[in-house]
Scaffold this active site. Sequence first.
Site, PDB file in Angstrom:
ATOM      1  N   HIS A   1     -31.770  20.440 -28.854  1.00 37.88           N
ATOM      2  CA  HIS A   1     -32.789  21.642 -28.603  1.00 37.88           C
ATOM      3  C   HIS A   1     -33.438  21.547 -30.001  1.00 37.88           C
ATOM      4  O   HIS A   1     -34.273  22.603 -30.183  1.00 37.88           O
ATOM      5  CB  HIS A   1     -31.878  22.956 -28.487  1.00 37.88           C
ATOM      6  CG  HIS A   1     -30.951  22.986 -27.330  1.00 37.88           C
ATOM      7  ND1 HIS A   1     -29.732  23.682 -27.122  1.00 37.88           N
ATOM      8  CD2 HIS A   1     -31.225  22.644 -25.829  1.00 37.88           C
ATOM      9  CE1 HIS A   1     -29.317  23.490 -26.021  1.00 37.88           C
ATOM     10  NE2 HIS A   1     -30.029  22.980 -25.172  1.00 37.88           N
TER      11      HIS A   1
ATOM     12  N   ARG B   1     -19.565  23.717 -19.791  1.00 36.07           N
ATOM     13  CA  ARG B   1     -19.052  22.643 -21.018  1.00 36.07           C
ATOM     14  C   ARG B   1     -17.712  23.645 -21.705  1.00 36.07           C
ATOM     15  O   ARG B   1     -18.297  24.936 -21.974  1.00 36.07           O
ATOM     16  CB  ARG B   1     -20.089  22.396 -21.878  1.00 36.07           C
ATOM     17  CG  ARG B   1     -21.158  21.301 -21.214  1.00 36.07           C
ATOM     18  CD  ARG B   1     -22.219  20.882 -22.289  1.00 36.07           C
ATOM     19  NE  ARG B   1     -23.286  20.033 -21.384  1.00 36.07           N
ATOM     20  CZ  ARG B   1     -24.676  20.089 -22.025  1.00 36.07           C
ATOM     21  NH1 ARG B   1     -24.938  20.905 -22.932  1.00 36.07           N
ATOM     22  NH2 ARG B   1     -25.519  19.495 -21.394  1.00 36.07           N
TER      23      ARG B   1
ATOM     24  N   ARG C   1     -39.963  13.276 -23.633  1.00 35.13           N
ATOM     25  CA  ARG C   1     -38.746  14.113 -24.400  1.00 35.13           C
ATOM     26  C   ARG C   1     -37.748  13.148 -24.173  1.00 35.13           C
ATOM     27  O   ARG C   1     -37.314  12.548 -23.167  1.00 35.13           O
ATOM     28  CB  ARG C   1     -38.533  15.542 -23.492  1.00 35.13           C
ATOM     29  CG  ARG C   1     -37.122  15.915 -24.073  1.00 35.13           C
ATOM     30  CD  ARG C   1     -36.524  16.798 -23.416  1.00 35.13           C
ATOM     31  NE  ARG C   1     -35.136  17.373 -23.752  1.00 35.13           N
ATOM     32  CZ  ARG C   1     -34.112  17.647 -22.992  1.00 35.13           C
ATOM     33  NH1 ARG C   1     -34.066  17.515 -21.820  1.00 35.13           N
ATOM     34  NH2 ARG C   1     -33.149  18.382 -23.601  1.00 35.13           N
TER      35      ARG C   1
ATOM     36  N   GLU D   1     -40.809  24.104 -25.242  1.00 36.75           N
ATOM     37  CA  GLU D   1     -40.707  22.953 -25.458  1.00 36.75           C
ATOM     38  C   GLU D   1     -41.888  21.890 -25.245  1.00 36.75           C
ATOM     39  O   GLU D   1     -42.170  20.993 -25.656  1.00 36.75           O
ATOM     40  CB  GLU D   1     -39.503  22.520 -25.097  1.00 36.75           C
ATOM     41  CG  GLU D   1     -38.168  23.088 -25.899  1.00 36.75           C
ATOM     42  CD  GLU D   1     -36.734  22.791 -24.924  1.00 36.75           C
ATOM     43  OE1 GLU D   1     -35.989  22.006 -25.318  1.00 36.75           O
ATOM     44  OE2 GLU D   1     -36.543  23.665 -23.816  1.00 36.75           O
TER      45      GLU D   1
ATOM     46  N   ARG E   1     -25.676  35.323 -14.682  1.00 37.98           N
ATOM     47  CA  ARG E   1     -25.816  36.496 -13.905  1.00 37.98           C
ATOM     48  C   ARG E   1     -24.874  36.596 -13.036  1.00 37.98           C
ATOM     49  O   ARG E   1     -24.684  37.768 -12.862  1.00 37.98           O
ATOM     50  CB  ARG E   1     -27.331  36.018 -13.298  1.00 37.98           C
ATOM     51  CG  ARG E   1     -28.421  35.988 -14.056  1.00 37.98           C
ATOM     52  CD  ARG E   1     -29.629  35.246 -13.300  1.00 37.98           C
ATOM     53  NE  ARG E   1     -29.352  33.835 -13.102  1.00 37.98           N
ATOM     54  CZ  ARG E   1     -30.368  33.099 -12.344  1.00 37.98           C
ATOM     55  NH1 ARG E   1     -31.497  33.461 -12.215  1.00 37.98           N
ATOM     56  NH2 ARG E   1     -29.939  31.746 -11.948  1.00 37.98           N
TER      57      ARG E   1
ATOM     58  N   ASN F   1     -40.204  14.723 -18.809  1.00 41.62           N
ATOM     59  CA  ASN F   1     -38.768  14.906 -19.367  1.00 41.62           C
ATOM     60  C   ASN F   1     -37.937  14.418 -18.118  1.00 41.62           C
ATOM     61  O   ASN F   1     -37.779  14.772 -17.008  1.00 41.62           O
ATOM     62  CB  ASN F   1     -38.627  16.442 -19.045  1.00 41.62           C
ATOM     63  CG  ASN F   1     -37.000  16.757 -19.557  1.00 41.62           C
ATOM     64  OD1 ASN F   1     -36.273  15.794 -19.827  1.00 41.62           O
ATOM     65  ND2 ASN F   1     -36.789  18.042 -19.691  1.00 41.62           N
TER      66      ASN F   1
END
Length: 392
Positions: free
Chosen positions: A173, A232, A84, A377, A277, A7
């Site tokens: 995703h 975002r 990926r 994944e 968190r 990846n």
Amino acid sequence: MNVLVVNAGSSTLKYQVIDTKSHKVSAKGSCERVCFTGGTFTHAANGSKKVTENIEFPDHKVAIEVVLKDLEANGVKIEGIGHRIVQGGWYFGDSSLVDEDVLAKIREVAPLAPLHNNPEANVIEYCLEQYPDLPNVTVYDTAFHFNMPEVAKTYALPKDVCDKLHIRKYGAHGTSYRYISKKVAEMTNGEARKVVVCHIGSGASLCAIEDGKCMDTTMGLTPLDGVMMGTRCGSIDPATVCYLQREGGYTFDEVDEMMNKKSGLLAVTGGKTNDCRNVEELAAAGDPEAQLAFDMFVYKIAAKAAEMATSMCGMDTLVFTAGIGEHAPAVRAGVADRLAFMGVKMDHARNALRGDGAWCLSAKDSKVKIFVIPTDEEFMIASDVERIVNGK
């Protein structure tokens, strides 16, 4: 089959070596600060781990070279490589065995994901040159969404413009959604037919999956669309872009950076944090901006979940996955409670438990089953390599 899963990001390269039969990870690691000075190489194999500081990775080809040589030195066997690919564009509705044509198309669609497609294409080139006997398979994040209904993927822009520039909803995703779809089917003996999956991490999206097929998803032409995320902005009035440039004097690049890297939780907390968190901790301590950020985050996920259910005319299963989805019970509770009008009822005691693996946290009288399912994944990519190599 022992598969190396790669990846490559804009400045990183992460990898795992996975046995598709046993699910065992025999080696994993990462190259950090690729294309910058002062890189770090982390590698774990055969029960030992090492970290090499101040190693130079001038490009991603050098990074994958370091990884492959280290795997060889540790006696890690590789029978195939899975890559990926963030954006398969208008070409790929399934994973593919790499040849020159596939590689050319990955570069052609790179303008839709330039920070990811080009680095991975460079990695593929190196692997093909140095290890021509090893099969290389590309697995696309967009493939699961490729055949979503026209009503969901089409933008209401002039058709000639959309056709010329290949403008449509591509989503993201998808590899995670394929994995979750299979796990839900296993866990419910195929009874889950209308599933809304919330893949919530620093990047977040939702997907409507009916009988294993994507009916809609929240990310659009790019991963900026949909729910509010760590940095975002998610869905906003598109005219905001024009307004910022015309009235605010911001350049195209400045608006792009603002919406992708300076918005979301980070913006609403007044720049304090983009980590959910920390947002929860600050909200619990009485920080009003953090409380607003948390409330907005939950509200927008729930609103998009209802939107996804609309594409299937209902919902019988709700799944939470990825970093926040798997580890933030307050977020799950907030989303579920907002969806009570749709028959979603959570067992809050079970939700508060920190479970390992997948577990059900819906109340006995809930009309909608609720699950937390850790995504994988990397295993999905490794499985695709085996499937494609075997011609399935």
